[in-house]
Design an enzyme around this catalytic site. Structure first.
Site, mmCIF file in Angstrom:
data_model
loop_
_atom_site.group_PDB
_atom_site.id
_atom_site.type_symbol
_atom_site.label_atom_id
_atom_site.label_comp_id
_atom_site.label_asym_id
_atom_site.label_seq_id
_atom_site.Cartn_x
_atom_site.Cartn_y
_atom_site.Cartn_z
ATOM 1 N N ARG A 123 0.808 -1.211 0.000
ATOM 2 C CA ARG A 123 0.000 0.000 0.000
ATOM 3 C C ARG A 123 0.846 1.269 0.000
ATOM 4 O O ARG A 123 0.331 2.358 -0.247
ATOM 5 C CB ARG A 123 -0.951 -0.008 1.197
ATOM 6 C CG ARG A 123 -2.189 -0.877 0.969
ATOM 7 C CD ARG A 123 -3.094 -0.862 2.182
ATOM 8 N NE ARG A 123 -2.603 -1.763 3.220
ATOM 9 C CZ ARG A 123 -3.159 -1.874 4.422
ATOM 10 N NH1 ARG A 123 -4.210 -1.120 4.746
ATOM 11 N NH2 ARG A 123 -2.673 -2.719 5.315
ATOM 12 N N GLN A 181 12.036 -15.268 6.548
ATOM 13 C CA GLN A 181 10.713 -15.845 6.316
ATOM 14 C C GLN A 181 10.556 -15.959 4.800
ATOM 15 O O GLN A 181 10.379 -14.954 4.116
ATOM 16 C CB GLN A 181 9.605 -14.965 6.912
ATOM 17 C CG GLN A 181 8.218 -15.581 6.783
ATOM 18 C CD GLN A 181 7.114 -14.664 7.295
ATOM 19 O OE1 GLN A 181 7.319 -13.446 7.433
ATOM 20 N NE2 GLN A 181 5.955 -15.222 7.592
ATOM 21 N N GLU A 229 -10.176 -11.410 14.932
ATOM 22 C CA GLU A 229 -10.093 -10.459 13.831
ATOM 23 C C GLU A 229 -11.484 -9.906 13.534
ATOM 24 O O GLU A 229 -12.497 -10.609 13.686
ATOM 25 C CB GLU A 229 -9.518 -11.131 12.587
ATOM 26 C CG GLU A 229 -8.102 -11.653 12.756
ATOM 27 C CD GLU A 229 -7.102 -10.566 13.067
ATOM 28 O OE1 GLU A 229 -7.244 -9.450 12.513
ATOM 29 O OE2 GLU A 229 -6.183 -10.808 13.872
ATOM 30 N N ARG A 255 27.798 25.825 -0.471
ATOM 31 C CA ARG A 255 27.764 24.470 -1.026
ATOM 32 C C ARG A 255 28.820 23.567 -0.383
ATOM 33 O O ARG A 255 29.677 24.038 0.389
ATOM 34 C CB ARG A 255 27.936 24.542 -2.543
ATOM 35 C CG ARG A 255 26.733 25.178 -3.247
ATOM 36 C CD ARG A 255 27.010 25.474 -4.703
ATOM 37 N NE ARG A 255 27.445 24.287 -5.433
ATOM 38 C CZ ARG A 255 27.960 24.332 -6.665
ATOM 39 N NH1 ARG A 255 28.116 25.494 -7.293
ATOM 40 N NH2 ARG A 255 28.325 23.210 -7.256
ATOM 41 N N ASN A 291 36.276 29.154 -12.198
ATOM 42 C CA ASN A 291 37.087 28.014 -11.759
ATOM 43 C C ASN A 291 37.052 26.823 -12.702
ATOM 44 O O ASN A 291 37.816 25.887 -12.528
ATOM 45 C CB ASN A 291 36.631 27.563 -10.372
ATOM 46 C CG ASN A 291 35.154 27.210 -10.331
ATOM 47 O OD1 ASN A 291 34.335 27.889 -10.918
ATOM 48 N ND2 ASN A 291 34.822 26.130 -9.650
ATOM 49 N N ALA A 300 37.333 47.712 -10.521
ATOM 50 C CA ALA A 300 35.982 47.315 -10.903
ATOM 51 C C ALA A 300 35.966 46.813 -12.336
ATOM 52 O O ALA A 300 36.541 47.435 -13.237
ATOM 53 C CB ALA A 300 35.030 48.499 -10.746
#
Length: 491
Positions: A16, A77, A159, A337, A390, A427
């Site tokens: 299920r 089992q 049951e 990261r 990089n 800059a």
């Protein structure tokens, strides 16, 4: 203390769940649900004594062996022939010296060690053949009913589909947690007969057999608070995780953690939080994350296998497999990261990203900048829009920036490259070669010049910064054209 063996039933695939993952390996708060069942056993006196539980598995769920190889032994089992058959498979490897056998389900992760202790104690007090957990359910639905005699003794478990109307009227249900007298169980389990409806062997039939033998069956009633609810589908999984989160968050708050809205704080069980940590709404902390004393995790942040030091702050950002040291600040809207370290007192500003980078103590990386595979020294200023280029299309290359360096806005550092201590870039510079200590790189491609003035301290306001106007190039010929390429100007 009698010799107690624990048997955990975990052979069902859980159809299920509609998943290729075995049911008991589905995670709750970052861990497989079976881990919590094993924790419950380990927290009892018998479990603490070193008794490894026996986990019953089937070929369909063999993957759980690799996950729990260091915490359990396993009994196979071969076919799903019911709970009675599963316990029979476990008995083959239960130690002979065991005098009682605890049976619990691998898909009931909210059970606690205290619950197990209560059942164990009940069996010992009455020398019962069986002690079981029961719940007076508000809505018993299709669950198995505990049937008692007029004197209140437990006579059998039936049951729902096999029950008579008067039996269905009762609301005491079987919770699926048992303790057996081991000698009696070994003798009587062979008497279980297959169900006419399913062909399975039901463990619950042992209650009837115990009463036929004149043995006591003890029942311990628990509150109907969901602790014995089994997980069979994704909806029940979500409900169990909610309960587990409530339990976990309450424990952290009692230990000194502030949560502005606990209902929106998502923690894995493995997360460690120091005293006076503050977690704002809508935060997610996963894996081996730890947060040091006095730190703040701001709204909307995600920490994944992260280490956050003391008195640090992470604002609406993501930190994964990385370290943020004491007194450092990240964000808002930044991404630290894997492999990165934000040094003590350092600042990562808005919309910034680090990958496999060490940002040195007191350094500042300003908004909309990227540092990848870089080693940044102490007291460095990284201007807005600056990046380390990089990746050359084949491999990742390193960038090194020395102490006190000043990287102007929109600088592009083409790795591999080294910027010396105290060096500066103008800059918009595109730097393709090393910049010696104390020098200035300006232009596209950048040329190396002497700065007109020596750099001062980093601007504490965190505003975008650029290098001061440069002096003429120290290595350019006096008659070189003003617009000469960098290579020609350098001679």
């Amino acid at each position: 203390m009698p010799g107690t063996a624990a048997v955990v039933l975990a052979a069902g695939l859980g159809t299920r769940m509609k998943s290729a993952t075995p049911k008991v390996l589905h995670p709750l708060c970052g861990r497989p649900m079976l881990a919590y069942v094993l924790d419950a056993w380990a927290s009892t006196a018998d479990g603490e004594a070193g008794g490894r539980p026996i986990v019953v598995f089937s070929p369909a769920v063999a993957a759980l062996i690799d996950v729990f190889a260091d915490r359990a032994v396993f009994a196979l089992q071969d076919e799903p022939r019911g709970t009675g058959d599963a316990v029979g498979a476990a008995l083959a490897i239960v130690p002979d010296e065991a005098t009682e056998i605890l049976v619990l389900s691998g898909d009931v992760p909210l059970v606690t060690g205290a619950d197990l202790d209560a059942i164990l104690e009940a069996r010992r007090e009455d020398d019962a053949a069986i002690a079981l957990a029961s719940v007076f359910a508000a809505d018993p639905a299709e669950l198995g009913r505990v049937v008692r005699s007029e004197f209140g003794t437990v006579e059998r478990i039936v049951e729902a589909r096999d029950a008579e109307p008067e039996e269905l009227a009762g609301n005491e249900i079987n919770a699926g947690l048992y303790v057996f007298d081991a000698a009696w169980l070994r003798r009587r389990i062979a008497a279980l007969a297959p169900s006419a409806a399913t062909g399975e062997l039901y463990l619950t039939d042992l209650v009837r057999l115990a009463r036929e033998d004149g043995r006591i069956v003890a029942a311990v009633a628990f509150e109907d608070d969901g602790r014995f609810d089994g997980i069979n589908d994704r909806s029940q999984l979500a409900a169990a995780e909610w309960s587990m989160r409530v339990r976990l968050n309450e424990a952290h708050m009692r230990a000194g953690v502030t949560m502005r809205d606990p209902s929106t704080v998502y923690l894995d069980w493995t997360v460690e939080l120091g005293p006076d940590v503050t977690l704002e709404p809508n935060v997610i902390l996963r894996g081996t994350t730890s947060v040091g004393a006095g730190s703040i995790v701001g709204a909307g942040s995600q920490l994944i296998d992260a280490t956050i030091g003391a008195n640090a702050a992470v604002w609406a950002s993501i930190v994964e497999s990385a370290t943020v040291e004491d007194d450092a600040t990240v964000g808002p809207f930044s991404h630290v990261r894997p492999g990165s370290v934000v040094g003590r007192g350092a600042t990562v500003g808005n919309f910034a990203e680090l990958k496999n980078t060490h940002l040195g103590p007191g350094s500042k990386q300003h908004h909309m900048s990227y540092l990848g595979d870089a080693e940044i020294g102490e007291g460095v200023n990284i201007g807005a829009g600056a990046i380390t280029a990089n990746y050359d299309g084949t491999k990742k290359n390193a960038t090194t920036i020395g102490d006190g360096a000043f990287i102007g806005v929109d600088t592009m550092l083409i790795a591999p490259i080294e910027v010396g201590p105290g060096a500066r870039t103008g800059a918009g510079a595109v730097v393709t070669r090393d910049v010696p200590a104390g020098k200035l790189a300006v232009g596209i491609p950048a040329r190396i010049r002497e700065p007109r003035v020596k750099p001062g301290p980093i601007d504490a306001t965190g505003d975008a910064a650029s290098a001061l106007d440069p002096a003429p190039a120290v290595d350019a010929p006096a008659d070189a054209p003003a617009d000469a390429p960098a290579e020609d100007a350098a001679g």
